[in-house]
Design a protein around this motif. Structure first.
Motif, PDB file in Angstrom:
ATOM      1  N   VAL A 163      43.259 -35.654 105.797  1.00 16.06           N
ATOM      2  CA  VAL A 163      42.209 -34.840 106.409  1.00 16.06           C
ATOM      3  C   VAL A 163      41.926 -33.654 105.496  1.00 16.06           C
ATOM      4  N   LEU A 164      40.676 -33.526 105.067  1.00 14.79           N
ATOM      5  CA  LEU A 164      40.232 -32.401 104.252  1.00 14.79           C
ATOM      6  C   LEU A 164      39.245 -31.564 105.067  1.00 14.79           C
ATOM      7  N   GLU A 165      39.121 -30.297 104.721  1.00 12.45           N
ATOM      8  CA  GLU A 165      38.244 -29.415 105.493  1.00 12.45           C
ATOM      9  C   GLU A 165      36.837 -29.364 104.908  1.00 12.45           C
ATOM     10  N   LEU A 166      35.860 -29.536 105.781  1.00 12.71           N
ATOM     11  CA  LEU A 166      34.456 -29.341 105.410  1.00 12.71           C
ATOM     12  C   LEU A 166      34.174 -27.837 105.452  1.00 12.71           C
ATOM     13  N   GLY A 193      37.695 -52.766 105.394  1.00 17.46           N
ATOM     14  CA  GLY A 193      38.842 -53.315 104.688  1.00 17.46           C
ATOM     15  C   GLY A 193      39.548 -52.263 103.864  1.00 17.46           C
ATOM     16  N   ALA A 194      39.474 -51.011 104.312  1.00 17.93           N
ATOM     17  CA  ALA A 194      39.983 -49.895 103.525  1.00 17.93           C
ATOM     18  C   ALA A 194      41.508 -49.869 103.495  1.00 17.93           C
ATOM     19  N   ASP A 195      42.023 -49.422 102.360  1.00 19.17           N
ATOM     20  CA  ASP A 195      43.454 -49.159 102.234  1.00 19.17           C
ATOM     21  C   ASP A 195      43.800 -47.794 102.813  1.00 19.17           C
ATOM     22  N   TYR A 196      42.842 -46.870 102.732  1.00 19.19           N
ATOM     23  CA  TYR A 196      43.049 -45.517 103.233  1.00 19.19           C
ATOM     24  C   TYR A 196      41.797 -45.036 103.952  1.00 19.19           C
ATOM     25  N   VAL A 197      41.999 -44.190 104.965  1.00 21.11           N
ATOM     26  CA  VAL A 197      40.898 -43.548 105.687  1.00 21.11           C
ATOM     27  C   VAL A 197      40.993 -42.047 105.474  1.00 21.11           C
ATOM     28  N   LEU A 198      39.911 -41.456 104.986  1.00 25.08           N
ATOM     29  CA  LEU A 198      39.837 -40.028 104.666  1.00 25.08           C
ATOM     30  C   LEU A 198      38.882 -39.355 105.636  1.00 25.08           C
ATOM     31  N   CYS A 199      39.323 -38.280 106.272  1.00 28.26           N
ATOM     32  CA  CYS A 199      38.463 -37.527 107.177  1.00 28.26           C
ATOM     33  C   CYS A 199      38.069 -36.203 106.541  1.00 28.26           C
ATOM     34  N   LEU A 200      36.784 -35.909 106.533  1.00 30.95           N
ATOM     35  CA  LEU A 200      36.267 -34.617 106.087  1.00 30.95           C
ATOM     36  C   LEU A 200      35.849 -33.875 107.351  1.00 30.95           C
ATOM     37  N   MET A 201      36.686 -32.947 107.803  1.00 34.23           N
ATOM     38  CA  MET A 201      36.555 -32.353 109.133  1.00 34.23           C
ATOM     39  C   MET A 201      36.210 -30.875 109.059  1.00 34.23           C
ATOM     40  N   SER A 202      35.342 -30.416 109.967  1.00 35.55           N
ATOM     41  CA  SER A 202      35.025 -28.995 110.048  1.00 35.55           C
ATOM     42  C   SER A 202      36.271 -28.213 110.450  1.00 35.55           C
ATOM     43  N   GLY A 203      36.278 -26.926 110.118  1.00 41.05           N
ATOM     44  CA  GLY A 203      37.451 -26.112 110.385  1.00 41.05           C
ATOM     45  C   GLY A 203      37.378 -25.385 111.710  1.00 41.05           C
ATOM     46  N   ALA A 204      37.441 -24.062 111.663  1.00 43.16           N
ATOM     47  CA  ALA A 204      37.488 -23.278 112.894  1.00 43.16           C
ATOM     48  C   ALA A 204      36.157 -23.275 113.635  1.00 43.16           C
TER      49      ALA A 204
END
Length: 217
Positions: free
Chosen positions: A67-70, A29-40
């Motif tokens: 999307v934020l970088e792990l 039921g989220a208002d926002y979805v945040l992804c913590l994603m690996s980079g190169a």
């Protein structure tokens, strides 16, 4: 406000990922979805098939809001550090109310039990692990089978054998383990909730609303 977080690689992004993002939003039921994603670099230590900007764009066009970088320190680490690093960063952000991940079976009770087992390894588990290693099995497989042996001894079968032989459960129970140590601070008084999404696509009668990622137009 509800924020559902996903720790991911998207190497490459595909329809199953688009389905997971939509299912995670619906289940939490989220208002926002945040992804913590690996980079190169990915967890296997290899370069990702596509650069991080292309993969981030794919996620944003198929359900993610941010999307934020792990950091590479965690992105290339073994499963325990990959998971604990991701959860620690989400905890530091202080906004995540849910953490979602896919699994071959919707088995959060199994993952929680395995996380508890690994957090405080008993003499019985150590003995079972040593016996499997002595038989020539690689460490990840030996550890999974030792855990299966102990969990089955403590009750009815918790998961069919194919579930344990897959590479996915070890990474998922390592994601659950940090939640047993502390819940991330977030607006919800109950702390962040872990939810699983069965790894399958909807039936043809219910196609994904997101379009397949085909790269830059």
């Amino acid at each position: 406000m509800r924020v559902c977080a996903v720790i991911c690689e998207y190497n490459p992004f595909h329809l199953g990922h688009a389905y997971h993002l939509r299912a995670a939003r619906e289940a939490s039921g989220a208002d926002y979805v945040l992804c913590l994603m690996s980079g190169a670099l990915t967890q296997r230590g290899a370069f990702a098939r596509h650069d991080k900007w292309l993969r981030a764009r794919a996620a944003l066009e198929n359900g993610a809001d941010l999307v934020l970088e792990l950091p590479t320190r965690f992105a290339c680490a073994p499963a325990p550090d990959f998971a604990s690093g991701g959860v620690a960063l989400l905890s530091a952000l202080g906004v995540a109310t849910h953490l979602s991940f896919g699994c071959e079976a919707s088995a959060l009770p199994l993952l929680s039990a395995a996380a508890a087992l690994f957090k405080a390894e008993s003499p019985a588990f150590s003995a079972a692990l040593r016996a499997r290693l002595a038989g020539g099995l690689p460490y990840p497989r030996a550890r999974a089978l030792a855990a299966e042996q102990l969990l089955r001894a403590n009750g009815p079968p918790v998961c069919p054998p194919p579930c344990w032989r897959s590479p996915t459960p070890p990474s998922r129970w390592n994601t659950c383990k940090p939640f047993r140590q502390k819940s991330p601070p977030c607006p919800s008084s109950a702390g962040a909730a872990a939810i699983t999404t069965r790894r399958c696509l909807p039936s043809p009668a219910q196609p994904p609303s997101a379009q397949p990622w085909r790269g830059a137009a």
